[in-house]
Design a protein around this motif. Structure first.
Motif, mmCIF file in Angstrom:
data_model
loop_
_atom_site.group_PDB
_atom_site.id
_atom_site.type_symbol
_atom_site.label_atom_id
_atom_site.label_comp_id
_atom_site.label_asym_id
_atom_site.label_seq_id
_atom_site.Cartn_x
_atom_site.Cartn_y
_atom_site.Cartn_z
ATOM 1 N N GLU B 342 43.041 17.648 -25.453
ATOM 2 C CA GLU B 342 42.929 17.767 -24.003
ATOM 3 C C GLU B 342 44.044 18.665 -23.487
ATOM 4 O O GLU B 342 45.205 18.477 -23.827
ATOM 5 C CB GLU B 342 43.073 16.388 -23.351
ATOM 6 C CG GLU B 342 41.831 15.537 -23.416
ATOM 7 C CD GLU B 342 40.646 16.193 -22.728
ATOM 8 O OE1 GLU B 342 40.815 16.678 -21.576
ATOM 9 O OE2 GLU B 342 39.562 16.246 -23.351
ATOM 10 N N PRO B 343 43.710 19.624 -22.612
ATOM 11 C CA PRO B 343 44.778 20.415 -21.987
ATOM 12 C C PRO B 343 45.556 19.559 -20.987
ATOM 13 O O PRO B 343 45.091 18.492 -20.583
ATOM 14 C CB PRO B 343 44.026 21.544 -21.281
ATOM 15 C CG PRO B 343 42.589 21.183 -21.270
ATOM 16 C CD PRO B 343 42.360 20.060 -22.228
ATOM 17 N N GLY B 344 46.739 20.004 -20.589
ATOM 18 C CA GLY B 344 47.525 19.260 -19.605
ATOM 19 C C GLY B 344 49.005 19.524 -19.792
ATOM 20 O O GLY B 344 49.413 20.370 -20.597
ATOM 21 N N LEU B 345 49.814 18.761 -19.049
ATOM 22 C CA LEU B 345 51.266 18.905 -19.159
ATOM 23 C C LEU B 345 51.819 17.670 -19.861
ATOM 24 O O LEU B 345 51.557 16.547 -19.452
ATOM 25 C CB LEU B 345 51.885 19.032 -17.760
ATOM 26 C CG LEU B 345 53.393 19.309 -17.746
ATOM 27 C CD1 LEU B 345 53.697 20.708 -18.250
ATOM 28 C CD2 LEU B 345 53.962 19.136 -16.336
ATOM 29 N N PHE B 346 52.565 17.893 -20.935
ATOM 30 C CA PHE B 346 53.058 16.760 -21.720
ATOM 31 C C PHE B 346 54.581 16.770 -21.812
ATOM 32 O O PHE B 346 55.190 17.835 -21.885
ATOM 33 C CB PHE B 346 52.452 16.800 -23.120
ATOM 34 C CG PHE B 346 50.958 16.720 -23.095
ATOM 35 C CD1 PHE B 346 50.308 15.498 -23.056
ATOM 36 C CD2 PHE B 346 50.185 17.878 -23.066
ATOM 37 C CE1 PHE B 346 48.924 15.420 -23.003
ATOM 38 C CE2 PHE B 346 48.801 17.819 -23.016
ATOM 39 C CZ PHE B 346 48.165 16.586 -22.978
ATOM 40 N N GLU B 347 55.162 15.568 -21.779
ATOM 41 C CA GLU B 347 56.609 15.465 -21.910
ATOM 42 C C GLU B 347 56.986 15.284 -23.362
ATOM 43 O O GLU B 347 56.453 14.418 -24.043
ATOM 44 C CB GLU B 347 57.121 14.274 -21.100
ATOM 45 C CG GLU B 347 56.875 14.438 -19.617
ATOM 46 C CD GLU B 347 57.553 13.358 -18.784
ATOM 47 O OE1 GLU B 347 58.114 12.404 -19.373
ATOM 48 O OE2 GLU B 347 57.519 13.473 -17.554
ATOM 49 N N MET B 348 57.887 16.105 -23.834
ATOM 50 C CA MET B 348 58.405 15.961 -25.193
ATOM 51 C C MET B 348 59.791 15.337 -25.055
ATOM 52 O O MET B 348 60.680 15.943 -24.428
ATOM 53 C CB MET B 348 58.533 17.336 -25.875
ATOM 54 C CG MET B 348 57.253 18.139 -25.922
ATOM 55 S SD MET B 348 56.059 17.473 -27.107
ATOM 56 C CE MET B 348 54.631 17.255 -26.065
ATOM 57 N N GLY B 349 59.990 14.147 -25.582
ATOM 58 C CA GLY B 349 61.261 13.454 -25.401
ATOM 59 C C GLY B 349 61.421 13.059 -23.943
ATOM 60 O O GLY B 349 60.465 12.645 -23.294
ATOM 61 N N GLU B 409 45.994 28.813 -13.517
ATOM 62 C CA GLU B 409 45.197 27.616 -13.225
ATOM 63 C C GLU B 409 45.868 26.364 -13.791
ATOM 64 O O GLU B 409 45.961 25.338 -13.121
ATOM 65 C CB GLU B 409 43.829 27.719 -13.913
ATOM 66 C CG GLU B 409 42.736 28.298 -13.068
ATOM 67 C CD GLU B 409 41.471 28.505 -13.908
ATOM 68 O OE1 GLU B 409 41.137 27.586 -14.695
ATOM 69 O OE2 GLU B 409 40.865 29.587 -13.806
ATOM 70 N N ALA B 410 46.314 26.469 -15.031
ATOM 71 C CA ALA B 410 46.918 25.310 -15.690
ATOM 72 C C ALA B 410 48.198 24.888 -14.977
ATOM 73 O O ALA B 410 48.464 23.690 -14.805
ATOM 74 C CB ALA B 410 47.209 25.624 -17.150
ATOM 75 N N ILE B 411 48.978 25.863 -14.530
ATOM 76 C CA ILE B 411 50.229 25.534 -13.835
ATOM 77 C C ILE B 411 49.922 24.829 -12.522
ATOM 78 O O ILE B 411 50.549 23.826 -12.161
ATOM 79 C CB ILE B 411 51.056 26.815 -13.587
ATOM 80 C CG1 ILE B 411 51.617 27.310 -14.931
ATOM 81 C CG2 ILE B 411 52.180 26.562 -12.589
ATOM 82 C CD1 ILE B 411 52.299 28.639 -14.858
ATOM 83 N N GLU B 412 48.901 25.313 -11.828
ATOM 84 C CA GLU B 412 48.542 24.690 -10.553
ATOM 85 C C GLU B 412 47.965 23.302 -10.763
ATOM 86 O O GLU B 412 48.351 22.345 -10.088
ATOM 87 C CB GLU B 412 47.563 25.593 -9.794
ATOM 88 C CG GLU B 412 48.311 26.771 -9.192
ATOM 89 C CD GLU B 412 47.380 27.848 -8.617
ATOM 90 O OE1 GLU B 412 46.151 27.670 -8.673
ATOM 91 O OE2 GLU B 412 47.933 28.861 -8.126
#
Ligand code: B12
Ligand code: SF4
Lengths: 392, 468
Positions: B342-349, B409-412
């Motif tokens: 799935e696309p999206g924004l993920f937190e690493m640590g 688009e992804a950033i928005e």
């Protein structure tokens, strides 16, 4: 408990049941047959039949081997002429040996570079450390010590970002290799789309009449110039595309129609992706190409080449240990590398590849031996496996 | 599967378009049945009594060409066979061949425990989950029923993995079966000599069985005989030989069996095939470690690619297992769709507003490689995963699935800008050529990272630490 469940319970606990009686019950009750009941019925039937049959002899049943005819065949390409001992690729008229003898076993060409290649993985460097300064010595070692059928001289040093060697300097390296060995050679550029046409043209000229394989023509560089040079000086051309059967067909068509390259002088490289890094795409692309060739597609019926060396790009082949703390041990890297190369090459041999560009002596040996064994060329040690369970 | 067109299937469906199956129409459901992405039991209507005939008909039409057999119980049970095609591009291969590793009834307790635990706990991370090993094969070397039963008991207490009981001696097999009769083990094997006795066992314990004969006439006959007796949970062993001409014939027998079953419709051999790479040790036993590894690996490659549905191994060296599990995964990947996330924004640590914002694509191999590189190097950061149709960085830049418009688009959509203070986006090195246009499109400062995410830590030292 309703009737059904009662019956189920009853049946569950009964090991054997008189089939006739049960049939009666079943019809009288006009049950909704639930799957569980069905199963019990089947079991009961089975048991009823079994008692009689088990004592009888095995039914004779002749197994007819599935052998097919193919409308198409793979072109046969000769590599090496003049001062070279020739090697032949392709010529397959069927998918498997048991359908039709396979004319030419797969061939391995050893990677040799025009510069000492500091970046090569250690398990490979350690075999060639003493000869890396001289491509001629390197080639000689590959042939003499490691049984290479052929040698590829990669003109990496001509890359503008590598050493920007001139086409003349490249020509000197080629001459050195031609002097050192009498096997056919592949001549590879640096991969730079601007410079390769010029370099490969010069290379074709100095190797005139030796029937080398010029690697390569691809769509995003001046394929016409490279193709013309190969044709003019009597060489074969490698037609290279990236994991796309239609692109492969298109480039082959251009080489046939525009360059007017003879059919018996084209080899294809449909791209090799390493095990774990796209081998699935490479395998299926090649398998489809070979099936198309045998199916009569005369724009895809050329021998195939694989850059099996790409296997060494996989992390599992070169990294010291897993970067993931949860992973089980990966085991010694000295063994992982050559195995990764075997695991990339051998599947592609099954997909139809005829020429392998490889780097590790052990992988080369295994690939050659195994593919030759599959063609019945190696007698091998005979074993009796009828009692293997106790003997392994 | 005998049917090719959804229409043939549709003809037997209720045709009410009630949507219970999760599809808009019966026709849509029919095409999902054909490509095996949905199973018939999802249609509640057809389970109704009035459709009994249609249901039976469909079950038969949709059953795979090669019988599917379940070994073991519970969530560790394995599915063997169930294939429909000769080449993966024609549909896909379905059930990865389970990998079984052997122990014997003459090994000491310590060795058995070590081997079984190693196999049960083995794992290797790859595209989002762990690759694992599946079964234990128990060989009777002693030929002593009592010893064998003890060994089976030991293994049973150590693991939940499904078991294969291996002996040509029916008494030994029975002793083993008594111990694990409720675990649905696989029995190996019935051959020309013992088949009647083994058949009795199979009938008594109701477990699947392997039929063994390197002679395909005899193998097909054995299979036919068992089916005639009402036993159809069969697996075929056409014999695995390690080298030379015998190796050649081994390879060809596997191909002949599968071709005959799928292309010529020969029902007698439409069963899963078992391969025994462990047999390599008959010739490599005395040789050095690497030679042993290689001879078993050759059999593994041939039998994984050409039609082995279940494989038994002897060598448990980690470097032997590693390539084998990747090959199996690659060959059994569904070629119709790339493995994607799935696309999206993920937190690493545990990132904060000063942490870097990295961008990558949603090809599973790419995403998980980058993620594990960031996490294992303790790089607290945000990872923006752009929908590139499941294509890796380099190919999606070349093919246009990753472009500045998609990045914007992804950033928005993820409000990524609000998470950070520095308004900086880090592109993969292989997407360098998008940097100018991405700056224009997004109004962010764009940095180009290294070409391999494994070098991000080093890159940070030179390009980020100083900045923050
Ligand atoms: C498998 C493959 C394919 C598969 C793709 C499967 C998929 N789902 O992605 C298929 C067959 C579909 C394919 C098609 C094409 N491909 Co292709 N393909 C490859 C291959 C063999 C492996 C790619 C791969 O999986 N790499 C592994 C992943 C993990 O790498 P990655 O995504 O790049 O991630 C790494 C880095 O980018 C970096 N990274 C990732 N994210 C981030 C983030 C940050 C912040 C940082 C710092 C780093 C970083 O670290 C990762 C780990 O190293 C390569 C050649 C090769 N051996 O590299 C060619 C290759 C990528 N393909 C290429 C091409 C040209 C194409 C096509 C355009 C050809 C065509 N047929 O027309 C098409 C395009 C298709 C499309 N876009 O629609 C070229 C690209 C050349 C170029 N530079 O432009 C390559 C390099 C082959 C070549 N040498 O010519 N391809
Ligand atoms: S559940 Fe059955 S009847 Fe209803 S739409 Fe789906 S296929 Fe048709």
């Amino acid at each position: 408990m309703d009737k059904m469940t009662q019956l189920l319970k009853l049946l569950e606990n009964t090991d054997t049941i008189e089939l006739n009686e049960f049939r009666m019950d079943f019809e009288e009750l006009e049950l909704n047959i639930m799957p569980a009941i069905q199963q019990v019925v089947q079991t009961a039937q089975r048991q009823a039949q079994q008692a009689e049959i088990v004592r009888e002899a095995i039914l004779a049943e002749e197994f007819k081997p599935p052998i097919y005819n193919y409308p198409g065949e793979v072109a046969e390409v000769q590599l090496g002429a003049g001062t070279r001992k020739p090697v032949f690729l392709g010529g397959q008229k069927a998918l498997y040996r048991f359908e039709e003898p396979q004319p030419n076993p797969p061939v391995v060409t050893f990677d040799v570079f025009d510069i000492p290649m500091p970046g090569l993985p250690r398990p490979i460097r350690e075999h060639f450390e003493d000869v890396m300064e001289h491509p001629g010595d390197w080639a000689k070692k590959a042939v003499k010590d490691f049984g290479a059928n052929m040698v590829t001289i990669h003109l990496i040093g001509t890359g503008p970002k590598v050493m920007d060697k001139t086409p003349q300097q490249a020509a000197a390296a080629i001459e050195e290799v031609l002097q050192a060995v009498d096997v056919p050679i592949v001549i590879g550029g640096s991969g730079n789309p601007e410079k390769d046409p010029e370099v490969l043209e010069k290379a074709a000229e100095v190797a005139e009449g030796e029937r080398c394989l010029i690697a390569s023509a691809n769509k995003d560089m001046d394929w016409e110039r490279i193709g013309n040079a190969a044709k003019k000086y009597g060489h074969n051309i490698l037609s290279w595309t990236q994991l796309d059967m239609n692109n492969q067909r298109e480039l082959n068509r251009k080489l046939l129609k525009v360059v007017e390259m003879p059919r018996d002088r084209i080899v294809m490289d449909p791209t090799t992706a390493a095990l774990g890094y796209g081998l699935d795409y490479a395998y299926t692309n090649m398998e489809r190409i070979r099936l198309a060739a045998l199916g009569g597609d005369d724009e895809l019926n050329f021998p195939m080449s694989s850059g099996t060396t790409n296997a060494w790009g996989a992390r599992e082949a070169w990294m010291k240990e897993s970067p993931m703390p949860e992973d089980s041990e990966w085991g010694t890297r000295d063994f992982r590398g050559p195995l990764w190369e075997i695991y990339t090459g051998l599947p592609l041999a099954l997909a139809g590849v005829n020429l392998f560009m490889m780097m590790h002596p052990l992988s080369v040996r295994v690939l050659k031996e195994t593919t030759q064994a599959l063609l019945g060329m190696i007698e091998g040690e005979k074993v009796d496996i009828s009692n293997w369970i106790k003997e392994v | 599967m005998k049917v090719q067109s959804p229409l043939e299937v549709y003809n037997y469906l209720p045709g009410t378009n009630c949507k219970e199956c999760g599809e808009e129409t019966c026709m849509a459901f029919a095409s999902k049945l054909i490509d095996r992405s949905k199973s018939l039991d999802l249609c509640k209507e057809i389970l109704d009594d009035s459709y009994k005939e249609e249901y039976e008909k469909l079950k038969e039409m949709l059953s795979p060409e090669i019988k599917e057999i379940i070994i073991g119980i519970g969530d560790k049970a394995v599915h063997v066979g169930g294939e429909d095609v000769l080449y993966r591009h024609q549909l896909t291969f379905y059930n990865q061949p389970p990998f079984a590793y052997d122990v014997t009834d003459v090994m000491d307790e310590k060795e058995i425990t070590e081997r079984v635990n190693f196999v049960s706990n083995y794992k290797k991370f790859y595209v989002g989950s762990f690759l694992r090993l599946d079964m234990i094969a128990i060989r009777s070397v002693s030929d002593d029923p009592k010893k064998f039963a003890e060994c089976v008991k030991k293994v049973k207490d150590l693991t939940e993995l499904p078991l294969i009981l291996m002996s040509f001696n029916p008494d030994v097999l029975e002793a083993g079966l008594e111990v694990v009769k409720d675990k649905r083990p696989l029995v190996y094997a019935a051959n020309e000599d013992n088949w009647q006795k083994v058949a009795e066992l199979i009938d008594k314990y109701k477990v699947p069985v392997v039929l063994f004969s390197p002679d395909l006439d005899k193998l097909a006959s054995l299979a036919k005989t068992f089916v005639e007796m009402g036993m159809n949970e069969l697996i075929l062993d056409p014999g695995t030989y390690p080298s030379g001409k015998q190796l050649m014939s081994t390879f060809e027998r596997f191909i002949k069996l599968r071709r005959s079953a799928i292309k010529d419709g020969n029902k007698d051999v439409a069963f899963p095939i078992i391969g025994i790479p462990a047999i390599a040790s008959l010739v490599s036993k005395g040789k050095d470690e690497l030679e042993q590894a290689i001879s078993e690996s050759i059999l593994t490659i041939l039998e994984t690619i050409k039609y082995g549905d279940l494989l038994v191994f002897h060598n448990i060296a980690p470097y032997v297992i590693l390539p084998a599990i990747h090959l199996r995964f690659n060959i059994y990947t569904d070629p119709r769709s790339p493995v994607r996330v799935e696309p999206g924004l993920f937190e690493m640590g545990t990132p904060d507003e000063n942490s870097p914002l990295f961008l990558t694509t949603n090809f599973a191999l790419t995403y998980f490689t980058v993620k594990s590189d960031l996490e294992s190097n303790n790089i607290n950061s945000y990872l923006l995963v752009v929908d590139s149709d499941g294509i890796c960085v380099e190919a999606s830049v070349a093919g246009g699935q990753l472009n500045p418009g998609k990045i914007k688009e992804a950033i928005e959509a993820t409000k990524a800008k609000e998470k950070i203070k520095h308004n900086t986006l880090v592109l993969p090195g292989l997407a360098a050529r998008l940097s100018g246009s991405t700056e224009d499109e997004t109004g962010m400062k764009v940095l180009v990272g290294p070409t391999d995410s494994g070098r991000i830590a080093k890159w940070m030292e030179d390009h980020w630490q100083t900045k923050a």
